[in-house]
Design a protein around this motif. Sequence first.
Motif, PDB file in Angstrom:
ATOM      1  N   LEU A  21      -3.274 -31.952   4.410  1.00 25.72           N
ATOM      2  CA  LEU A  21      -3.797 -31.949   3.047  1.00 25.72           C
ATOM      3  C   LEU A  21      -5.271 -31.587   2.957  1.00 25.72           C
ATOM      4  O   LEU A  21      -5.696 -30.977   1.986  1.00 25.72           O
ATOM      5  N   THR A  22      -6.048 -31.978   3.951  1.00 25.80           N
ATOM      6  CA  THR A  22      -7.488 -31.723   3.869  1.00 25.80           C
ATOM      7  C   THR A  22      -7.903 -30.683   4.909  1.00 25.80           C
ATOM      8  O   THR A  22      -7.228 -30.468   5.915  1.00 25.80           O
ATOM      9  N   TRP A  23      -9.037 -30.062   4.656  1.00 24.19           N
ATOM     10  CA  TRP A  23      -9.574 -29.091   5.612  1.00 24.19           C
ATOM     11  C   TRP A  23      -9.926 -29.784   6.926  1.00 24.19           C
ATOM     12  O   TRP A  23      -9.756 -29.205   8.001  1.00 24.19           O
ATOM     13  N   GLU A  24     -10.387 -31.017   6.856  1.00 21.95           N
ATOM     14  CA  GLU A  24     -10.711 -31.771   8.073  1.00 21.95           C
ATOM     15  C   GLU A  24      -9.441 -32.020   8.895  1.00 21.95           C
ATOM     16  O   GLU A  24      -9.443 -31.879  10.123  1.00 21.95           O
ATOM     17  N   GLN A  25      -8.345 -32.393   8.231  1.00 21.81           N
ATOM     18  CA  GLN A  25      -7.075 -32.577   8.939  1.00 21.81           C
ATOM     19  C   GLN A  25      -6.639 -31.280   9.612  1.00 21.81           C
ATOM     20  O   GLN A  25      -6.175 -31.296  10.753  1.00 21.81           O
ATOM     21  N   LEU A  26      -6.801 -30.165   8.915  1.00 26.46           N
ATOM     22  CA  LEU A  26      -6.419 -28.876   9.483  1.00 26.46           C
ATOM     23  C   LEU A  26      -7.277 -28.547  10.704  1.00 26.46           C
ATOM     24  O   LEU A  26      -6.760 -28.130  11.742  1.00 26.46           O
ATOM     25  N   GLU A  27      -8.569 -28.750  10.583  1.00 27.25           N
ATOM     26  CA  GLU A  27      -9.472 -28.473  11.704  1.00 27.25           C
ATOM     27  C   GLU A  27      -9.101 -29.311  12.932  1.00 27.25           C
ATOM     28  O   GLU A  27      -9.033 -28.796  14.056  1.00 27.25           O
ATOM     29  N   ARG A  63      -8.172 -18.732  14.949  1.00 24.83           N
ATOM     30  CA  ARG A  63      -9.544 -18.544  14.458  1.00 24.83           C
ATOM     31  C   ARG A  63      -9.563 -17.666  13.208  1.00 24.83           C
ATOM     32  O   ARG A  63     -10.177 -18.012  12.195  1.00 24.83           O
ATOM     33  N   GLU A  64      -8.882 -16.521  13.280  1.00 23.75           N
ATOM     34  CA  GLU A  64      -8.863 -15.586  12.156  1.00 23.75           C
ATOM     35  C   GLU A  64      -8.110 -16.159  10.959  1.00 23.75           C
ATOM     36  O   GLU A  64      -8.516 -15.977   9.810  1.00 23.75           O
ATOM     37  N   LEU A  65      -7.008 -16.837  11.222  1.00 30.26           N
ATOM     38  CA  LEU A  65      -6.225 -17.444  10.150  1.00 30.26           C
ATOM     39  C   LEU A  65      -7.031 -18.524   9.438  1.00 30.26           C
ATOM     40  O   LEU A  65      -7.032 -18.593   8.207  1.00 30.26           O
ATOM     41  N   ASP A  66      -7.722 -19.358  10.197  1.00 26.78           N
ATOM     42  CA  ASP A  66      -8.529 -20.409   9.591  1.00 26.78           C
ATOM     43  C   ASP A  66      -9.584 -19.802   8.664  1.00 26.78           C
ATOM     44  O   ASP A  66      -9.781 -20.281   7.549  1.00 26.78           O
ATOM     45  N   CYS A  78      -6.626 -28.428   1.521  1.00 18.19           N
ATOM     46  CA  CYS A  78      -5.845 -27.389   2.205  1.00 18.19           C
ATOM     47  C   CYS A  78      -4.454 -27.382   1.587  1.00 18.19           C
ATOM     48  O   CYS A  78      -4.209 -26.653   0.652  1.00 18.19           O
ATOM     49  N   GLY A  79      -3.521 -28.175   2.121  1.00 21.53           N
ATOM     50  CA  GLY A  79      -2.203 -28.341   1.521  1.00 21.53           C
ATOM     51  C   GLY A  79      -1.272 -27.151   1.609  1.00 21.53           C
ATOM     52  O   GLY A  79      -0.242 -27.140   0.938  1.00 21.53           O
ATOM     53  N   ILE A  80      -1.596 -26.125   2.419  1.00 27.33           N
ATOM     54  CA  ILE A  80      -0.711 -24.964   2.537  1.00 27.33           C
ATOM     55  C   ILE A  80      -0.268 -24.728   3.980  1.00 27.33           C
ATOM     56  O   ILE A  80       0.328 -23.703   4.287  1.00 27.33           O
ATOM     57  N   VAL A  81      -0.537 -25.702   4.843  1.00 25.70           N
ATOM     58  CA  VAL A  81      -0.086 -25.652   6.233  1.00 25.70           C
ATOM     59  C   VAL A  81       0.793 -26.880   6.460  1.00 25.70           C
ATOM     60  O   VAL A  81       0.398 -28.000   6.122  1.00 25.70           O
ATOM     61  N   ILE A  94       2.657 -21.614   7.607  1.00 23.10           N
ATOM     62  CA  ILE A  94       1.375 -21.378   6.957  1.00 23.10           C
ATOM     63  C   ILE A  94       1.638 -20.486   5.754  1.00 23.10           C
ATOM     64  O   ILE A  94       2.104 -19.353   5.897  1.00 23.10           O
ATOM     65  N   TYR A  95       1.363 -21.012   4.577  1.00 25.01           N
ATOM     66  CA  TYR A  95       1.604 -20.247   3.358  1.00 25.01           C
ATOM     67  C   TYR A  95       0.420 -19.360   3.043  1.00 25.01           C
ATOM     68  O   TYR A  95      -0.737 -19.741   3.240  1.00 25.01           O
TER      69      TYR A  95
END
Length: 152
Positions: A21-27, A63-66, A78-81, A94-95
């Motif tokens: 849900l969050t960019w931090e979670q994704l990272e 890296r590029e996807l992020d 975030c919410g799209i992964v 990954i949407y």
Amino acid sequence: MLPNQNPEFDALFDGMLFSLLTWEQLENFWGRLDVGAGWYLYALGETRPELPADGAHVATFLRELDMLLRKEHDEEYCGIVYADNLEQPSLIKIYDPNHLGTSCGSSKQKVLPGWVMSRMPPSDLDPSHHVPQNRRRWWQGIVDLLGGNERT
């Protein structure tokens, strides 16, 4: 010619997934992934991968996807992964920020992700929409970064 199907992949793909849900979670999630674990990288609209990508390709893709997601999904969340397991995933959807539809599945039309990472050979997935040329060029750019040695 019949599409290539993998029932194990299909069960995960259509099963319960968890959102980052969050960019931090994704990272943090990206940081935990083992890039050398044999990931199949599948850009929908491109040829389904026959072999897993090597670790360098996976690292470049992440890296590029992020960067693409952060640039084009201009939201505070975030919410799209999505992944089948947030600690040890076997499948990641990954949407595409420019083709979200209702990724949560609340509409009757199924929106496929833009990209899939899988630890098993994926089934053929045919997007119901035209994949724009800018997405195809983006994918080819990743392939070109690795000297054109596309194993995905």
